[in-house]
Each structure stands twice: as structure tokens, then as C-alpha cells.
Design a protein around this motif. Sequence first.
Motif, PDB file in Angstrom:
ATOM      1  N   ASN B  23      -9.478 -24.015  30.775  1.00 57.24           N
ATOM      2  CA  ASN B  23      -8.125 -23.509  30.522  1.00 57.24           C
ATOM      3  C   ASN B  23      -8.134 -22.231  29.707  1.00 57.24           C
ATOM      4  N   THR B  25     -10.398 -19.948  29.673  1.00 57.75           N
ATOM      5  CA  THR B  25     -10.839 -18.877  30.567  1.00 57.75           C
ATOM      6  C   THR B  25      -9.703 -18.438  31.485  1.00 57.75           C
ATOM      7  N   ILE B  26      -9.013 -19.405  32.068  1.00 55.54           N
ATOM      8  CA  ILE B  26      -7.926 -19.087  32.999  1.00 55.54           C
ATOM      9  C   ILE B  26      -6.760 -18.421  32.274  1.00 55.54           C
ATOM     10  N   ARG B  29      -7.479 -14.878  31.266  1.00 54.42           N
ATOM     11  CA  ARG B  29      -7.443 -13.981  32.412  1.00 54.42           C
ATOM     12  C   ARG B  29      -6.006 -13.708  32.880  1.00 54.42           C
ATOM     13  N   LEU B  30      -5.204 -14.747  32.874  1.00 56.83           N
ATOM     14  CA  LEU B  30      -3.780 -14.619  33.247  1.00 56.83           C
ATOM     15  C   LEU B  30      -3.121 -13.583  32.334  1.00 56.83           C
ATOM     16  N   ASN B  33      -4.413 -10.018  32.870  1.00 55.74           N
ATOM     17  CA  ASN B  33      -3.835  -9.485  34.095  1.00 55.74           C
ATOM     18  C   ASN B  33      -2.437  -8.938  33.863  1.00 55.74           C
ATOM     19  N   MET B 117       1.078 -17.515  36.869  1.00 51.41           N
ATOM     20  CA  MET B 117       1.621 -16.183  36.578  1.00 51.41           C
ATOM     21  C   MET B 117       3.122 -16.256  36.339  1.00 51.41           C
TER      22      MET B 117
END
Lengths: 149, 131
Positions: B23, B25-26, B29-30, B33, B117
Amino acid sequence: MDLVQLQRQLVEYRTSLYHEGFLDEQFTQLQELQDENNPEFVVEVVTLFFEDSERLLNELTKALEQQNIDFNRVDAHVHQLKGSSSSIGAQRVQKVCIAFRNYCEEQNVEGCLKCLQQVKNEYSLVRTKLKSMFQLEQQILTAGGSIPM
Amino acid sequence: MAQSNKEKSTKITALVVDDDMINRTIHHRLLDNLGIENEVVGNGKEAVDVHCSGKNFDLILMDKDMPIMNGIEATRKLREMGIRSLIAGVSSRSTEQEIQEFMEAGLDDYLEKPLTMSKLVTIIRKIDSNG
């Protein structure tokens, strides 16, 4: 096999994984986070998932082998596995975890053991399928092509 | 270590608080972005410590179930410390009661995992409107 055939094969394979419930929209989210600056993002996250799951499955096996099973501990591990499988979109693994947690709550040993076996099977399946998919992607990249979305 | 003044800062900052590496990591990244500068920590205590060191964030994504100090305790503690950041609780499906308890600890919003997102964009709009 030529590039176009490889790309078609990948798209078909990926579509089948969604249809068969191995992957859900969350996996698509991960793919959308991959770009030129983060070209390995999906593989990285999925690799983390493999490592984490293997650790958790080992812990679960040990915990359920005990004379006096600590169901709170078992539940904590399943909760983690449910969370991570949900985060990467490994839908079938996640579904078994939901049933697994119910058996933990009931302190049902037989149910838990059954779910452990099921979750190991589902994990093994999704791991094999994802690895095959990554292999196809690598073949495409090696052949100089790009991964179709 | 000059910090850019908040007044005209266009860069939103965030803190990800989650014990699960996948989580973290995700979510990292979210946020990346979306152009959001962010840090990640592994539990509620680390979240409190990072604020004690003088750092501040526009947004805190706070997981509920964490070892050492969970999200409810950490949120309470941060509010007691006077932290006014937008704190969004993040958790996998919880009961009404659990969500209530989490909200009462001082959350501004609650999001169900996994984060996407579009869920993040909804939250970020709230930061923009608060200025």
C-alpha cells in the motif's frame, strides 16, 4: 511468432484473467500508474505481493499447526493478505480471505484449514498467470514492440 | 533548509501512513503521479514523530489498523498537537461503528481501500478549496 501475434496473445490472455476473476479493476489502476519514468512499476508491486504472500502463507500454516490455535493471530495474517491481494487486484485470493476471516471469527478449525488450502491454491494460480503475462510482455519488449493497453 | 512559504505554494504535500509496504508503494506512486510531494511512514507513532520533528503536510492518508500506534490513536494525538492538516482515514471495509470511532478521532474524511486516482482527486479538491 511475430510481434503483432504476440501483442494479440497478450491482450487475449489479459482479458481472460479479468473474465475468470483472477484480476479486477485495481490491477488496471496499477497499470495506469506505470509510465516511462516508472516502467517497472507493476512488476515491482506484484513482486512485493508475491514475497509478502509467501511469508503470510508460511505464517498461517505454522499458526494453524499449533495445539492451541491463536485465532487472533491467524485473523491478523489473513487480514493482511486480504489487504494486499485487494491492493493489486488479485480478486480470487481476496474472496477466499473474506471467507477465511469468517471462520476465524467462529474459531472453526476445519473451516480455517479448508480456506488455507484454498487460498494457497488461488495464490499459486494467480502467481503462475501473472508470471506468464509478464513473460509475454518481456517477449514483446525484446522483439522491439510496445505493450498494448 | 529553507521551506517554501505556504502562501503561494502550488505543491501540495502529503504523508502516507500505512504498515503495509504494498500500500505504501501504491499510494506513494498515486500521489507522485498527481504531482504531490509525499513521504511514507509505517505506523501511527512514526507519523506523530515526523510532526514532532517540525514537518507539516497538507494531507495525511492515515491507515486504520497498524502496529505500535494505530490510525485512531495517531489521529487523536495529531489533533491534540494542533495539527490542522486534512486527515483522510483509509481502511478496508469496516463496520459503521469502526468508521464512526475513526471519524470522531478527528478525521476530515474516510476512504475505503484500495485507493484509486479518482478517490484521491476528490480529497485533493478539498485541500484546494481550503487554501
